[in-house]
Design a protein around this motif. Structure first.
Motif, PDB file in Angstrom:
ATOM      1  N   GLY A  35     -14.634 -21.600  47.069  1.00 38.46           N
ATOM      2  CA  GLY A  35     -13.874 -20.495  47.654  1.00 38.46           C
ATOM      3  C   GLY A  35     -12.465 -20.874  48.062  1.00 38.46           C
ATOM      4  N   GLN A  36     -12.010 -22.051  47.660  1.00 33.63           N
ATOM      5  CA  GLN A  36     -10.657 -22.498  48.002  1.00 33.63           C
ATOM      6  C   GLN A  36      -9.615 -21.924  47.044  1.00 33.63           C
ATOM      7  N   LEU A  37     -10.053 -21.436  45.879  1.00 34.40           N
ATOM      8  CA  LEU A  37      -9.167 -20.791  44.916  1.00 34.40           C
ATOM      9  C   LEU A  37      -9.686 -19.395  44.613  1.00 34.40           C
ATOM     10  N   THR A  38      -8.781 -18.447  44.476  1.00 30.62           N
ATOM     11  CA  THR A  38      -9.159 -17.105  44.042  1.00 30.62           C
ATOM     12  C   THR A  38      -9.268 -17.101  42.521  1.00 30.62           C
ATOM     13  N   TYR A  39      -9.776 -16.010  41.976  1.00 22.26           N
ATOM     14  CA  TYR A  39      -9.894 -15.916  40.515  1.00 22.26           C
ATOM     15  C   TYR A  39      -8.525 -16.032  39.834  1.00 22.26           C
ATOM     16  N   PRO A  40      -7.490 -15.319  40.304  1.00 22.02           N
ATOM     17  CA  PRO A  40      -6.165 -15.504  39.674  1.00 22.02           C
ATOM     18  C   PRO A  40      -5.651 -16.947  39.774  1.00 22.02           C
ATOM     19  N   GLN A  41      -5.935 -17.626  40.879  1.00 21.34           N
ATOM     20  CA  GLN A  41      -5.538 -19.036  41.012  1.00 21.34           C
ATOM     21  C   GLN A  41      -6.322 -19.913  40.044  1.00 21.34           C
ATOM     22  N   ILE A  43      -7.398 -18.956  37.059  1.00 20.47           N
ATOM     23  CA  ILE A  43      -6.777 -18.723  35.745  1.00 20.47           C
ATOM     24  C   ILE A  43      -5.466 -19.506  35.651  1.00 20.47           C
ATOM     25  N   GLU A  44      -4.674 -19.491  36.705  1.00 25.61           N
ATOM     26  CA  GLU A  44      -3.418 -20.254  36.706  1.00 25.61           C
ATOM     27  C   GLU A  44      -3.694 -21.753  36.617  1.00 25.61           C
ATOM     28  N   GLY A  45      -4.725 -22.229  37.302  1.00 19.91           N
ATOM     29  CA  GLY A  45      -5.112 -23.639  37.211  1.00 19.91           C
ATOM     30  C   GLY A  45      -5.550 -24.018  35.800  1.00 19.91           C
ATOM     31  N   LEU A  46      -6.278 -23.127  35.143  1.00 18.33           N
ATOM     32  CA  LEU A  46      -6.677 -23.376  33.756  1.00 18.33           C
ATOM     33  C   LEU A  46      -5.458 -23.421  32.838  1.00 18.33           C
ATOM     34  N   ARG A  47      -4.511 -22.500  33.063  1.00 19.06           N
ATOM     35  CA  ARG A  47      -3.282 -22.496  32.244  1.00 19.06           C
ATOM     36  C   ARG A  47      -2.501 -23.789  32.444  1.00 19.06           C
ATOM     37  N   HIS A  48      -2.466 -24.276  33.664  1.00 20.59           N
ATOM     38  CA  HIS A  48      -1.761 -25.523  33.952  1.00 20.59           C
ATOM     39  C   HIS A  48      -2.503 -26.718  33.336  1.00 20.59           C
ATOM     40  N   HIS A  49      -3.810 -26.730  33.486  1.00 22.07           N
ATOM     41  CA  HIS A  49      -4.634 -27.842  32.995  1.00 22.07           C
ATOM     42  C   HIS A  49      -4.660 -27.892  31.467  1.00 22.07           C
ATOM     43  N   TYR A  50      -4.678 -26.730  30.846  1.00 15.70           N
ATOM     44  CA  TYR A  50      -4.718 -26.635  29.378  1.00 15.70           C
ATOM     45  C   TYR A  50      -3.447 -25.950  28.880  1.00 15.70           C
TER      46      TYR A  50
END
Length: 123
Positions: A35-41, A43-50
């Motif tokens: 619960g430390q990241l929201t769903y939009p966060q 998605i942004e983390g996935l975009r950054h990671h990949y």
């Protein structure tokens, strides 16, 4: 699969043998599960990671044969559409999957071995 079956099948970072999935889990997925990241966060983390991949949120039934390589598909509630989820992750074009029960990731990355990961929150 119900949540209890999933829980006994799933693992945390301690059992991961894939360095890329381990890093993804520690940096993005476990914080999302906690619960430390929201769903939009997420998605942004996935975009950054990949950054070399297209991140697509699945909104309808998709044909895996029509998805290009270097794509990650994000599926909300994959077990609510279990038949479609199993058909997608069984397709030869899908190389890796991550199942968080309430969220699924399908990886179309040609350099990885075919693997399925069931992951749960780590304390």
């Amino acid at each position: 699969m119900n949540r209890l079956q999933f829980y006994f099948k799933a693992q945390t970072a301690h059992g991961l043998h894939s360095p890329s999935i381990y890093t993804l889990y520690c940096e993005v997925l476990n914080p999302y599960l906690k619960g430390q990241l929201t769903y939009p966060q997420l998605i942004e983390g996935l975009r950054h990671h990949y950054s070399d991949c297209a991140i697509i949120e699945m909104e309808q039934t998709m044909d895996p044969a029509q998805i290009s390589q270097n794509t990650v598909i994000v599926v909300k509630n994959p077990h609510a559409i279990e038949e479609n989820w199993y058909a997608m992750y069984s397709h030869e074009a899908v190389i890796q999957t991550v199942d968080l029960f309430d969220l699924g990731l399908l990886f179309f990355k040609p350099i990885c071995p075919k693997q399925h990961f069931y992951l749960r929150k780590m304390a």
